[in-house]
Design a protein around this motif. Structure first.
Motif, PDB file in Angstrom:
ATOM      1  N   THR A  12      48.085  34.661  33.212  1.00 46.03           N
ATOM      2  CA  THR A  12      48.234  34.040  34.557  1.00 46.03           C
ATOM      3  C   THR A  12      49.537  34.656  35.111  1.00 46.03           C
ATOM      4  O   THR A  12      49.532  34.906  36.344  1.00 46.03           O
ATOM      5  CB  THR A  12      48.648  32.375  34.090  1.00 46.03           C
ATOM      6  OG1 THR A  12      47.372  32.164  33.712  1.00 46.03           O
ATOM      7  CG2 THR A  12      48.776  31.744  35.505  1.00 46.03           C
ATOM      8  N   LEU A  15      48.384  38.006  36.728  1.00 42.26           N
ATOM      9  CA  LEU A  15      47.778  37.805  37.886  1.00 42.26           C
ATOM     10  C   LEU A  15      48.545  37.436  39.026  1.00 42.26           C
ATOM     11  O   LEU A  15      48.406  37.993  40.319  1.00 42.26           O
ATOM     12  CB  LEU A  15      46.600  36.504  37.663  1.00 42.26           C
ATOM     13  CG  LEU A  15      45.531  36.978  36.780  1.00 42.26           C
ATOM     14  CD1 LEU A  15      44.614  35.751  36.377  1.00 42.26           C
ATOM     15  CD2 LEU A  15      44.598  38.091  37.463  1.00 42.26           C
ATOM     16  N   ILE A  16      49.543  36.320  38.923  1.00 42.99           N
ATOM     17  CA  ILE A  16      50.399  36.011  39.928  1.00 42.99           C
ATOM     18  C   ILE A  16      51.311  37.130  40.386  1.00 42.99           C
ATOM     19  O   ILE A  16      51.513  37.518  41.671  1.00 42.99           O
ATOM     20  CB  ILE A  16      51.285  34.857  39.606  1.00 42.99           C
ATOM     21  CG1 ILE A  16      50.325  33.502  39.253  1.00 42.99           C
ATOM     22  CG2 ILE A  16      52.347  34.565  40.491  1.00 42.99           C
ATOM     23  CD1 ILE A  16      51.332  32.434  38.620  1.00 42.99           C
ATOM     24  N   SER A  18      50.603  40.488  40.509  1.00 41.29           N
ATOM     25  CA  SER A  18      49.511  41.257  41.155  1.00 41.29           C
ATOM     26  C   SER A  18      49.429  40.738  42.658  1.00 41.29           C
ATOM     27  O   SER A  18      49.294  41.381  43.555  1.00 41.29           O
ATOM     28  CB  SER A  18      48.446  41.516  40.162  1.00 41.29           C
ATOM     29  OG  SER A  18      47.443  42.232  41.122  1.00 41.29           O
ATOM     30  N   TRP A  19      49.392  39.416  42.499  1.00 34.70           N
ATOM     31  CA  TRP A  19      48.884  38.808  43.800  1.00 34.70           C
ATOM     32  C   TRP A  19      50.023  38.918  44.965  1.00 34.70           C
ATOM     33  O   TRP A  19      50.026  39.366  46.107  1.00 34.70           O
ATOM     34  CB  TRP A  19      48.726  37.304  43.725  1.00 34.70           C
ATOM     35  CG  TRP A  19      48.226  36.549  44.942  1.00 34.70           C
ATOM     36  CD1 TRP A  19      46.920  36.424  45.531  1.00 34.70           C
ATOM     37  CD2 TRP A  19      49.020  35.644  45.764  1.00 34.70           C
ATOM     38  NE1 TRP A  19      47.022  35.632  46.487  1.00 34.70           N
ATOM     39  CE2 TRP A  19      48.349  35.158  46.855  1.00 34.70           C
ATOM     40  CE3 TRP A  19      50.415  35.541  45.840  1.00 34.70           C
ATOM     41  CZ2 TRP A  19      48.763  34.166  47.494  1.00 34.70           C
ATOM     42  CZ3 TRP A  19      50.751  34.376  46.621  1.00 34.70           C
ATOM     43  CH2 TRP A  19      50.083  34.107  47.702  1.00 34.70           C
ATOM     44  N   LEU A  75      43.361  33.576  44.984  1.00 34.33           N
ATOM     45  CA  LEU A  75      43.960  34.191  43.613  1.00 34.33           C
ATOM     46  C   LEU A  75      42.851  33.653  42.612  1.00 34.33           C
ATOM     47  O   LEU A  75      42.705  32.314  42.372  1.00 34.33           O
ATOM     48  CB  LEU A  75      45.250  33.853  43.143  1.00 34.33           C
ATOM     49  CG  LEU A  75      45.817  34.260  41.806  1.00 34.33           C
ATOM     50  CD1 LEU A  75      45.525  35.903  41.629  1.00 34.33           C
ATOM     51  CD2 LEU A  75      47.059  33.725  41.665  1.00 34.33           C
ATOM     52  N   ARG A  77      40.267  34.543  38.655  1.00 35.08           N
ATOM     53  CA  ARG A  77      40.003  35.269  37.594  1.00 35.08           C
ATOM     54  C   ARG A  77      38.816  35.145  37.050  1.00 35.08           C
ATOM     55  O   ARG A  77      38.000  33.989  37.427  1.00 35.08           O
ATOM     56  CB  ARG A  77      41.213  34.959  36.524  1.00 35.08           C
ATOM     57  CG  ARG A  77      41.097  33.813  35.939  1.00 35.08           C
ATOM     58  CD  ARG A  77      42.370  33.610  34.877  1.00 35.08           C
ATOM     59  NE  ARG A  77      42.455  32.113  34.431  1.00 35.08           N
ATOM     60  CZ  ARG A  77      43.393  31.768  34.012  1.00 35.08           C
ATOM     61  NH1 ARG A  77      44.647  32.284  33.676  1.00 35.08           N
ATOM     62  NH2 ARG A  77      43.460  30.316  33.660  1.00 35.08           N
TER      63      ARG A  77
END
Length: 106
Positions: A12, A15-16, A18-19, A75, A77
């Motif tokens: 997680t 992902l954050i 990368s966002w 966002l 996944r």
């Protein structure tokens, strides 16, 4: 407003990060924790904001305990379900898979 995120190294958190990178922004959270519950409590007492999976804040959003807003751009996944082909599916898994299919998630 200070940012409270999941601890480094987790999916997680990656992902954050990368966002934010796609938006051209670098962030330095004031705290990194491994528990959504702990993050929600800190946000609830006003120590910062966070980005959490929607499912982990549904109850707090419904009760008005936390103000929840969707991210833009969104966002997300992809999760996968893995099971052995040579083993029959247990009845509880059949029910779970049927529910997931009804939601259009599989």
């Amino acid at each position: 407003m200070p940012l409270i995120l999941y601890e480094r190294g987790g999916t997680t958190n990656r992902l954050i990060d990368s966002w934010f990178r796609r938006a051209g922004t670098a962030v330095k959270p004031v705290m990194e924790l491994g528990s959504a519950e702990a993050i929600k409590r800190l946000v609830g007492v006003g120590l910062g904001r966070s980005i959490l999976p929607e499912i982990s804040v549904r109850a707090e959003a419904a009760s008005g305990e936390l103000a929840v807003r969707r991210l833009s751009p969104a966002l997300g996944r992809t999760l996968g379900l893995v099971h052995r082909r040579d083993k029959p599916l247990e009845p509880y898994l059949d029910v779970t898979l049927a529910a997931i299919r009804r939601c259009g998630m599989l």
